[in-house]
Design a protein around this motif. Structure first.
Motif, PDB file in Angstrom:
ATOM      1  N   PHE A   1       0.798  -1.153  -0.001  1.00 41.26           N
ATOM      2  CA  PHE A   1       0.426  -0.074  -0.028  1.00 41.26           C
ATOM      3  C   PHE A   1       1.118   1.406  -0.251  1.00 41.26           C
ATOM      4  O   PHE A   1       0.782   1.941  -0.513  1.00 41.26           O
ATOM      5  CB  PHE A   1      -0.551   0.018   0.910  1.00 41.26           C
ATOM      6  CG  PHE A   1      -2.120  -1.061   0.731  1.00 41.26           C
ATOM      7  CD1 PHE A   1      -3.126  -0.271   0.798  1.00 41.26           C
ATOM      8  CD2 PHE A   1      -2.453  -2.433   1.035  1.00 41.26           C
ATOM      9  CE1 PHE A   1      -4.607  -0.808   1.154  1.00 41.26           C
ATOM     10  CE2 PHE A   1      -3.307  -2.724   0.667  1.00 41.26           C
ATOM     11  CZ  PHE A   1      -4.375  -2.721   0.665  1.00 41.26           C
ATOM     12  N   GLY A   2       2.301   0.927   0.412  1.00 42.74           N
ATOM     13  CA  GLY A   2       3.184   2.174   0.514  1.00 42.74           C
ATOM     14  C   GLY A   2       4.719   2.003   1.071  1.00 42.74           C
ATOM     15  O   GLY A   2       4.736   1.007   1.112  1.00 42.74           O
ATOM     16  N   PRO A   3       4.841   3.091   1.106  1.00 45.88           N
ATOM     17  CA  PRO A   3       6.770   3.310   0.986  1.00 45.88           C
ATOM     18  C   PRO A   3       6.392   2.944   3.518  1.00 45.88           C
ATOM     19  O   PRO A   3       5.669   2.205   3.966  1.00 45.88           O
ATOM     20  CB  PRO A   3       6.857   4.580   1.205  1.00 45.88           C
ATOM     21  CG  PRO A   3       6.320   5.179   0.944  1.00 45.88           C
ATOM     22  CD  PRO A   3       5.085   4.547   1.378  1.00 45.88           C
ATOM     23  N   GLN A   4       7.720   2.839   3.827  1.00 46.05           N
ATOM     24  CA  GLN A   4       7.344   2.598   5.321  1.00 46.05           C
ATOM     25  C   GLN A   4       7.318   3.835   5.611  1.00 46.05           C
ATOM     26  O   GLN A   4       7.305   4.886   5.273  1.00 46.05           O
ATOM     27  CB  GLN A   4       9.665   2.475   5.449  1.00 46.05           C
ATOM     28  CG  GLN A   4       9.946   1.832   6.793  1.00 46.05           C
ATOM     29  CD  GLN A   4      10.526   0.314   6.439  1.00 46.05           C
ATOM     30  OE1 GLN A   4      10.331   0.305   5.847  1.00 46.05           O
ATOM     31  NE2 GLN A   4      10.309  -0.288   7.887  1.00 46.05           N
ATOM     32  N   VAL A   5       6.525   3.539   6.556  1.00 44.57           N
ATOM     33  CA  VAL A   5       6.255   4.885   7.141  1.00 44.57           C
ATOM     34  C   VAL A   5       6.146   4.268   9.075  1.00 44.57           C
ATOM     35  O   VAL A   5       6.600   3.106   9.394  1.00 44.57           O
ATOM     36  CB  VAL A   5       4.698   4.817   7.646  1.00 44.57           C
ATOM     37  CG1 VAL A   5       4.069   4.875   5.917  1.00 44.57           C
ATOM     38  CG2 VAL A   5       4.010   3.952   7.576  1.00 44.57           C
ATOM     39  N   SER A   6       5.794   5.771  10.234  1.00 45.93           N
ATOM     40  CA  SER A   6       5.858   5.068  11.525  1.00 45.93           C
ATOM     41  C   SER A   6       4.253   5.176  11.730  1.00 45.93           C
ATOM     42  O   SER A   6       3.704   5.986  11.643  1.00 45.93           O
ATOM     43  CB  SER A   6       6.514   6.118  12.419  1.00 45.93           C
ATOM     44  OG  SER A   6       5.898   5.889  13.478  1.00 45.93           O
TER      45      SER A   6
ATOM     46  N   CYS B   1      -3.073  -5.170 -10.848  1.00 46.98           N
ATOM     47  CA  CYS B   1      -2.768  -4.070 -12.065  1.00 46.98           C
ATOM     48  C   CYS B   1      -2.415  -3.245 -11.593  1.00 46.98           C
ATOM     49  O   CYS B   1      -1.571  -2.793 -12.041  1.00 46.98           O
ATOM     50  CB  CYS B   1      -4.682  -4.165 -12.113  1.00 46.98           C
ATOM     51  SG  CYS B   1      -4.156  -2.968 -14.767  1.00 46.98           S
ATOM     52  N   THR B   2      -2.529  -2.611 -10.412  1.00 45.17           N
ATOM     53  CA  THR B   2      -2.048  -1.542  -9.950  1.00 45.17           C
ATOM     54  C   THR B   2      -0.209  -1.516  -9.635  1.00 45.17           C
ATOM     55  O   THR B   2       0.226  -0.723 -10.331  1.00 45.17           O
ATOM     56  CB  THR B   2      -3.071  -0.860  -8.195  1.00 45.17           C
ATOM     57  OG1 THR B   2      -4.354  -0.561  -9.299  1.00 45.17           O
ATOM     58  CG2 THR B   2      -2.029  -0.108  -8.670  1.00 45.17           C
ATOM     59  N   THR B   3      -0.542  -3.001  -9.027  1.00 44.72           N
ATOM     60  CA  THR B   3       0.952  -2.882  -8.717  1.00 44.72           C
ATOM     61  C   THR B   3       1.569  -3.340  -9.517  1.00 44.72           C
ATOM     62  O   THR B   3       3.244  -3.339  -9.445  1.00 44.72           O
ATOM     63  CB  THR B   3       0.925  -4.065  -7.534  1.00 44.72           C
ATOM     64  OG1 THR B   3      -0.331  -3.700  -6.247  1.00 44.72           O
ATOM     65  CG2 THR B   3       1.981  -4.739  -7.150  1.00 44.72           C
TER      66      THR B   3
ATOM     67  N   TRP C   1       2.168   2.276  -5.464  1.00 40.83           N
ATOM     68  CA  TRP C   1       2.112   3.429  -5.332  1.00 40.83           C
ATOM     69  C   TRP C   1       2.804   4.278  -4.936  1.00 40.83           C
ATOM     70  O   TRP C   1       2.693   5.736  -4.827  1.00 40.83           O
ATOM     71  CB  TRP C   1       1.791   2.714  -2.774  1.00 40.83           C
ATOM     72  CG  TRP C   1       3.337   2.576  -2.833  1.00 40.83           C
ATOM     73  CD1 TRP C   1       3.540   0.479  -2.042  1.00 40.83           C
ATOM     74  CD2 TRP C   1       4.831   2.992  -2.737  1.00 40.83           C
ATOM     75  NE1 TRP C   1       5.429   0.895  -2.676  1.00 40.83           N
ATOM     76  CE2 TRP C   1       5.848   2.488  -1.980  1.00 40.83           C
ATOM     77  CE3 TRP C   1       4.889   3.944  -2.893  1.00 40.83           C
ATOM     78  CZ2 TRP C   1       7.210   2.133  -2.623  1.00 40.83           C
ATOM     79  CZ3 TRP C   1       6.341   4.541  -2.932  1.00 40.83           C
ATOM     80  CH2 TRP C   1       7.029   3.956  -2.494  1.00 40.83           C
ATOM     81  N   ARG C   2       3.237   4.813  -6.484  1.00 41.39           N
ATOM     82  CA  ARG C   2       3.812   5.649  -6.573  1.00 41.39           C
ATOM     83  C   ARG C   2       3.134   6.426  -7.623  1.00 41.39           C
ATOM     84  O   ARG C   2       2.678   6.033  -8.756  1.00 41.39           O
ATOM     85  CB  ARG C   2       5.835   5.061  -7.339  1.00 41.39           C
ATOM     86  CG  ARG C   2       6.398   4.188  -6.351  1.00 41.39           C
ATOM     87  CD  ARG C   2       7.755   3.954  -7.451  1.00 41.39           C
ATOM     88  NE  ARG C   2       8.675   3.396  -6.470  1.00 41.39           N
ATOM     89  CZ  ARG C   2       9.325   3.743  -5.555  1.00 41.39           C
ATOM     90  NH1 ARG C   2       8.987   5.272  -5.671  1.00 41.39           N
ATOM     91  NH2 ARG C   2      10.295   3.329  -4.996  1.00 41.39           N
TER      92      ARG C   2
END
Length: 434
Positions: free
Chosen positions: A82-87, A240-242, A248-249
């Protein structure tokens, strides 16, 4: 799981509203604002509806089949980033449940496993139409999984990895939907056939199979199938999105905004892309009509699979050249994809020659029906539709309409008939008295 269930609720409402606008009608707009509480009413109806069981069904498999469908549909998103590294709550973590070197093969395996829910659901009822729907669905899903897998293989070659997060990282400069547009188009057609959506909803054709394998299900057992169908739409949209749309970019925003691909913003870009693919599938349902089953299978086996194989070989050659030269081949892929796309369009629009089945009677010396001549559809013992040039005999109603009308009697004839009828009555009365 919470994301998928809430997304399905919104998708059902959005599909009804979008289809209503496309078909110039309001859609759900009565129960509450914008018809939103209608979804709650539908869910309560499914829960409280009578749950019947078939006497002759295989009870355990009859219950297990919808559970398999729903269970397998929830497992795909485990490897979708879903996204990159987050806190999150003081911990640094990627917005992905898990990832491993063969994550896309896991997706294909779970997709193949989900077919058992449909097949067992149709077979366990021991009923005719559910069995027909299950057989249709098995043939359809297996056929289009082949073309889908071949289109995904080219992404493996170009990215150099089967990890979903690795594939997203490989699209930092250019989306694979642009660099490998033949693979993207083949995947889009295959994913619509995979989830049984119009124009490819042959297993659930209402006019032929009465909802296919789900005919004998009600209440929550039917709801599991219904839920699994919509979750599978989100599954193929996320894949398809991936694989093709950069995951997520954000390619456009990231070119002038440094923070577009960091933090929690990428999760928003991912969800927007998934909903764009969902809108495309809703759009096709409101636009296209159901095609014939033999045409559908011919599209998969005689066009998509051969084209996928040829494109896979070309991409493999380009990647071999990259490994030998050590340079970038994205420009070469773009040129090759454009040429191959033109060839695909030409191959698709070219008229087909006569089928071998039509030429077989002439080769065997059999009689050929003269164009315009009446043809007996039941000559072989079962009804067969006429071929081009053959003409069915007129129906009994058409024959009666073509017959000459009865002659109209004048007044003198009416008097003669009345006199004759009176004489007959008098003669019959005298015979009774004697």
């Amino acid at each position: 799981m919470v994301f998928l269930i809430l997304s399905v609720i919104v998708a059902i409402w959005a599909e009804r509203r979008i289809l209503g606008r496309m078909q110039t009608r309001p859609g759900p707009n009565v129960n509450g604002p914008l018809g939103l509480p209608q979804l709650i009413a539908d869910a309560v109806k499914l829960i409280m509806k009578e749950d019947f069981w078939l006497k002759g069904a295989e009870s355990f498999i009859y219950l297990l089949a919808p559970i398999i469908t729903a269970f397998s549909s929830f497992m795909i998103y485990a490897v979708i980033p879903f996204g990159p590294q987050v806190s999150m709550f003081g911990h640094s973590t990627p917005l992905q449940l898990t990832d491993f070197p063969v994550a896309i093969l896991y997706v294909l395996a779970i997709t193949g496993f989900g077919v058992y829910g449909i097949i067992l659901g149709g077979w366990s009822t021991h009923s005719t139409y559910p069995l027909f729907g299950a057989v249709r669905s098995a043939a359809q899903v297996i056929s289009y999984e082949l073309s889908m897998s071949l289109s995904i293989l080219t992404v493996f070659l170009a990215s150099g990895t089967m990890s979903t997060s690795g594939i997203v990282s490989a699209q930092e400069r250019l989306w694979w939907a642009v660099a490998m547009i033949p693979s993207f188009l083949i995947y889009v057609v295959s994913m619509v056939g995979e989830v049984n959506r119009l124009p490819f909803d042959l297993p659930e054709a209402e006019g032929e199979l009465v909802a296919g394998h789900m005919v004998e299900y009600s209440s929550m057992k039917f709801a599991w199938y219904y839920l699994g169908e919509y979750i599978n739409m989100f599954n193929v949209s996320a894949v398809c999105t991936t694989l093709f749309l950069g995951g997520w970019r954000s390619f456009i925003l990231g070119s002038f905004w440094d923070g577009a691909n960091s933090g929690w913003w990428p999760m928003l870009w991912f969800i927007i892309k998934v909903w764009c693919v969902m809108f495309f599938m809703i759009w096709t349902r409101g636009t296209l009509v159901r095609i014939r089953y033999d045409h559908f299978m011919k599209l998969g086996w005689k066009f998509l699979i051969p084209v996928s194989l040829v494109w896979f070989v070309l991409v493999a050659i380009v990647q071999g050249y990259r490994a030998f030269s050590g340079g970038s081949t994205q420009g070469l892929l773009l040129v090759l994809a454009a040429i191959f796309l033109v060839a695909m369009v030409i191959l698709l629009v070219l008229p087909e020659g006569r089928d071998e089945e039509e030429e077989a009677p002439a080769a065997a010396g059999e009689s050929i029906t003269v164009p315009g001549e009446e043809w007996d559809a039941f000559a072989g013992g079962f009804p067969v539709p006429p071929l081009p040039g053959q003409k069915l005999p007129p129906s009994p109603r058409a024959r009666r309409a073509a017959q000459p009308a009865a002659p109209v009697l004048d007044a003198a004839s009416d008097v003669s008939l009345a006199t004759a009828a009176t004489d007959l009555d008098v003669t019959a009365q005298e015979g009774t008295d004697d």
